[in-house]
Design an enzyme around this catalytic site. Structure first.
Site, PDB file in Angstrom:
ATOM      1  N   PRO A  10       0.769  -1.153   0.001  1.00  0.00           N
ATOM      2  CA  PRO A  10       0.097   0.054   0.008  1.00  0.00           C
ATOM      3  C   PRO A  10       0.882   1.280   0.074  1.00  0.00           C
ATOM      4  O   PRO A  10       1.734   1.327   0.739  1.00  0.00           O
ATOM      5  CB  PRO A  10      -0.922  -0.131   1.206  1.00  0.00           C
ATOM      6  CG  PRO A  10       0.035  -1.081   2.066  1.00  0.00           C
ATOM      7  CD  PRO A  10       0.471  -2.210   1.058  1.00  0.00           C
ATOM      8  N   ASN A  11       0.275   2.371  -0.796  1.00  0.00           N
ATOM      9  CA  ASN A  11       0.772   3.534  -0.747  1.00  0.00           C
ATOM     10  C   ASN A  11       2.211   3.657  -1.828  1.00  0.00           C
ATOM     11  O   ASN A  11       2.530   4.702  -2.197  1.00  0.00           O
ATOM     12  CB  ASN A  11       1.129   4.377   0.301  1.00  0.00           C
ATOM     13  CG  ASN A  11      -0.054   4.324   1.402  1.00  0.00           C
ATOM     14  OD1 ASN A  11      -1.025   4.965   0.672  1.00  0.00           O
ATOM     15  ND2 ASN A  11      -0.417   3.681   2.596  1.00  0.00           N
ATOM     16  N   ARG A  18       4.762  11.028  -2.655  1.00  0.00           N
ATOM     17  CA  ARG A  18       4.621  10.668  -1.235  1.00  0.00           C
ATOM     18  C   ARG A  18       5.903  11.054  -0.448  1.00  0.00           C
ATOM     19  O   ARG A  18       6.928  10.266  -0.790  1.00  0.00           O
ATOM     20  CB  ARG A  18       4.300   9.296  -0.911  1.00  0.00           C
ATOM     21  CG  ARG A  18       4.229   8.769   0.280  1.00  0.00           C
ATOM     22  CD  ARG A  18       4.232   6.964   0.130  1.00  0.00           C
ATOM     23  NE  ARG A  18       3.968   6.564   1.769  1.00  0.00           N
ATOM     24  CZ  ARG A  18       4.254   5.460   2.023  1.00  0.00           C
ATOM     25  NH1 ARG A  18       4.652   4.468   1.003  1.00  0.00           N
ATOM     26  NH2 ARG A  18       4.130   5.109   3.281  1.00  0.00           N
ATOM     27  N   TYR A  23      11.196   8.816   0.745  1.00  0.00           N
ATOM     28  CA  TYR A  23      11.125   7.581  -0.311  1.00  0.00           C
ATOM     29  C   TYR A  23      11.820   7.997  -1.639  1.00  0.00           C
ATOM     30  O   TYR A  23      11.782   7.229  -2.479  1.00  0.00           O
ATOM     31  CB  TYR A  23       9.616   7.314  -0.255  1.00  0.00           C
ATOM     32  CG  TYR A  23       9.203   6.830   0.703  1.00  0.00           C
ATOM     33  CD1 TYR A  23       9.499   5.526   1.354  1.00  0.00           C
ATOM     34  CD2 TYR A  23       8.053   7.539   1.507  1.00  0.00           C
ATOM     35  CE1 TYR A  23       8.892   4.983   2.303  1.00  0.00           C
ATOM     36  CE2 TYR A  23       7.334   6.792   2.804  1.00  0.00           C
ATOM     37  CZ  TYR A  23       8.000   5.686   3.116  1.00  0.00           C
ATOM     38  OH  TYR A  23       7.329   5.216   4.180  1.00  0.00           O
ATOM     39  N   ASN A  74       7.924  -5.703  -1.003  1.00  0.00           N
ATOM     40  CA  ASN A  74       7.887  -4.562  -0.132  1.00  0.00           C
ATOM     41  C   ASN A  74       6.454  -4.484   0.405  1.00  0.00           C
ATOM     42  O   ASN A  74       5.316  -4.028  -0.126  1.00  0.00           O
ATOM     43  CB  ASN A  74       8.154  -3.468  -0.749  1.00  0.00           C
ATOM     44  CG  ASN A  74       8.261  -2.195   0.197  1.00  0.00           C
ATOM     45  OD1 ASN A  74       7.945  -2.157   1.157  1.00  0.00           O
ATOM     46  ND2 ASN A  74       9.041  -1.017  -0.422  1.00  0.00           N
ATOM     47  N   ALA A  77       3.086  -0.841   4.840  1.00  0.00           N
ATOM     48  CA  ALA A  77       2.845  -0.665   6.202  1.00  0.00           C
ATOM     49  C   ALA A  77       2.388  -2.002   6.906  1.00  0.00           C
ATOM     50  O   ALA A  77       2.175  -2.384   7.920  1.00  0.00           O
ATOM     51  CB  ALA A  77       1.622   0.467   6.287  1.00  0.00           C
ATOM     52  N   HIS A  80       4.363  -4.237   9.420  1.00  0.00           N
ATOM     53  CA  HIS A  80       4.394  -3.854  10.732  1.00  0.00           C
ATOM     54  C   HIS A  80       3.298  -4.565  11.535  1.00  0.00           C
ATOM     55  O   HIS A  80       3.440  -4.880  12.891  1.00  0.00           O
ATOM     56  CB  HIS A  80       4.512  -2.571  11.233  1.00  0.00           C
ATOM     57  CG  HIS A  80       5.433  -1.745  10.357  1.00  0.00           C
ATOM     58  ND1 HIS A  80       6.840  -2.189  10.332  1.00  0.00           N
ATOM     59  CD2 HIS A  80       5.408  -0.745   9.288  1.00  0.00           C
ATOM     60  CE1 HIS A  80       7.463  -1.417   9.445  1.00  0.00           C
ATOM     61  NE2 HIS A  80       6.679  -0.506   8.862  1.00  0.00           N
ATOM     62  N   ASP A  87       1.809 -15.183   7.149  1.00  0.00           N
ATOM     63  CA  ASP A  87       1.157 -16.473   6.886  1.00  0.00           C
ATOM     64  C   ASP A  87       1.555 -16.815   5.271  1.00  0.00           C
ATOM     65  O   ASP A  87       1.878 -17.834   4.977  1.00  0.00           O
ATOM     66  CB  ASP A  87      -0.217 -16.842   7.360  1.00  0.00           C
ATOM     67  CG  ASP A  87      -0.207 -17.155   8.862  1.00  0.00           C
ATOM     68  OD1 ASP A  87       1.091 -16.950   9.529  1.00  0.00           O
ATOM     69  OD2 ASP A  87      -1.180 -16.980   9.499  1.00  0.00           O
ATOM     70  N   GLU A 101      12.364  -9.416   1.785  1.00  0.00           N
ATOM     71  CA  GLU A 101      11.640  -8.345   2.142  1.00  0.00           C
ATOM     72  C   GLU A 101      12.457  -7.147   1.889  1.00  0.00           C
ATOM     73  O   GLU A 101      13.753  -7.197   2.333  1.00  0.00           O
ATOM     74  CB  GLU A 101      11.591  -8.305   3.793  1.00  0.00           C
ATOM     75  CG  GLU A 101      10.914  -7.236   4.291  1.00  0.00           C
ATOM     76  CD  GLU A 101      10.761  -7.219   5.853  1.00  0.00           C
ATOM     77  OE1 GLU A 101      10.934  -8.237   6.381  1.00  0.00           O
ATOM     78  OE2 GLU A 101      10.323  -6.029   6.495  1.00  0.00           O
ATOM     79  N   HIS A 103      12.781  -2.939   1.607  1.00  0.00           N
ATOM     80  CA  HIS A 103      12.078  -1.487   1.807  1.00  0.00           C
ATOM     81  C   HIS A 103      13.002  -0.397   1.172  1.00  0.00           C
ATOM     82  O   HIS A 103      14.425  -0.706   1.189  1.00  0.00           O
ATOM     83  CB  HIS A 103      12.389  -1.275   3.559  1.00  0.00           C
ATOM     84  CG  HIS A 103      11.254  -2.133   4.352  1.00  0.00           C
ATOM     85  ND1 HIS A 103       9.952  -2.102   4.195  1.00  0.00           N
ATOM     86  CD2 HIS A 103      11.775  -3.471   4.808  1.00  0.00           C
ATOM     87  CE1 HIS A 103       9.520  -3.035   4.839  1.00  0.00           C
ATOM     88  NE2 HIS A 103      10.496  -3.864   5.348  1.00  0.00           N
ATOM     89  N   SER A 105      13.273   2.830   2.621  1.00  0.00           N
ATOM     90  CA  SER A 105      13.731   3.529   3.680  1.00  0.00           C
ATOM     91  C   SER A 105      14.440   2.707   4.687  1.00  0.00           C
ATOM     92  O   SER A 105      14.187   1.149   4.322  1.00  0.00           O
ATOM     93  CB  SER A 105      12.827   4.103   4.411  1.00  0.00           C
ATOM     94  OG  SER A 105      11.667   3.431   4.888  1.00  0.00           O
ATOM     95  N   ARG A 110      13.289   4.730  12.002  1.00  0.00           N
ATOM     96  CA  ARG A 110      12.227   5.703  11.892  1.00  0.00           C
ATOM     97  C   ARG A 110      11.284   5.474  13.055  1.00  0.00           C
ATOM     98  O   ARG A 110      11.999   5.119  14.087  1.00  0.00           O
ATOM     99  CB  ARG A 110      11.596   5.434  10.559  1.00  0.00           C
ATOM    100  CG  ARG A 110      12.259   5.634   9.192  1.00  0.00           C
ATOM    101  CD  ARG A 110      11.665   5.472   7.967  1.00  0.00           C
ATOM    102  NE  ARG A 110      10.517   6.311   7.821  1.00  0.00           N
ATOM    103  CZ  ARG A 110       9.338   6.051   7.214  1.00  0.00           C
ATOM    104  NH1 ARG A 110       9.532   4.894   6.467  1.00  0.00           N
ATOM    105  NH2 ARG A 110       8.501   6.937   7.084  1.00  0.00           N
ATOM    106  N   ARG A 114       7.523   1.042  13.420  1.00  0.00           N
ATOM    107  CA  ARG A 114       8.318   0.699  12.152  1.00  0.00           C
ATOM    108  C   ARG A 114       9.301  -0.269  12.494  1.00  0.00           C
ATOM    109  O   ARG A 114       9.986  -1.087  11.755  1.00  0.00           O
ATOM    110  CB  ARG A 114       8.783   1.570  11.209  1.00  0.00           C
ATOM    111  CG  ARG A 114       7.653   2.434  10.750  1.00  0.00           C
ATOM    112  CD  ARG A 114       8.113   3.431   9.674  1.00  0.00           C
ATOM    113  NE  ARG A 114       7.300   4.494   9.529  1.00  0.00           N
ATOM    114  CZ  ARG A 114       6.216   4.913   8.586  1.00  0.00           C
ATOM    115  NH1 ARG A 114       5.849   3.648   7.938  1.00  0.00           N
ATOM    116  NH2 ARG A 114       5.660   5.901   8.822  1.00  0.00           N
TER     117      ARG A 114
END
Ligand code: DQA
Length: 146
Positions: A10-11, A18, A23, A74, A77, A80, A87, A101, A103, A105, A110, A114
């Site tokens: 998301p985002n 953003r 980012y 990625n 959010a 977290h 799962d 995984e 990211h 940032s 942060r 996070r």
């Protein structure tokens, strides 16, 4: 050719607009172009996708398992707090596939919320904090492990 799904949560479709100070200024389209170039150099067959929808992201992880595709994820959010995504991610690594995984940032530098990743413990490994280059490093890790 080794298949890799690069999945953005998301985002991340809002990249470029953003919080560019966090980012960067590259858009999601720029990310897709860069990943396509890096994948071609590494001999990987990549498909880059983005969704704001948890169920869609989970479905794509199921698809990765069924298609024996490695994953650069990625989770944004969802990183977290989404046990459902965790799962689904666990099914990828339990199938013997690589799940990195990713990211842009460095979440550990942060806000406190996070600092926890529920995905990290079921991932093969994590790359964070290098902006778009995080994706290149993830692809290199997948190419080295395949
Ligand atoms: C992110 C970090 C997350 O904490 C955040 O919610 C994001 C992006 C990153 O790429 O740095 O949306 O996953």
């Amino acid at each position: 050719m080794t298949r890799v799904l690069v999945l953005n949560g998301p985002n991340l479709g809002r990249l470029g607009v953003r919080e560019p100070e966090v980012y960067g200024s590259a858009t999601h389209a720029d990310l897709v172009d860069a990943v396509a170039r890096w994948a071609a150099d590494l001999g990987l067959d990549v498909d880059v996708r983005q969704t704001d929808d948890e169920a869609v992201l989970i479905g794509w992880l199921h698809e990765a398992v069924d298609a024996a595709a490695h994953v650069a994820l990625n989770p944004a959010a969802f990183t977290h707090y989404s046990y459902a995504l965790r799962d689904a991610a666990a099914q990828v690594t339990h199938a013997g596939l690589v799940l990195v995984e990713v990211h842009l940032s460095n979440p550990y530098a942060r806000e406190a919320f996070r600092h926890v990743s529920v995905i990290g413990p079921v991932a093969t490994g994590t790359v964070a904090g290098f902006g778009l280059e995080s994706y290149r490093l993830a692809l290199e890790a997948i190419a080295a492990r395949r």
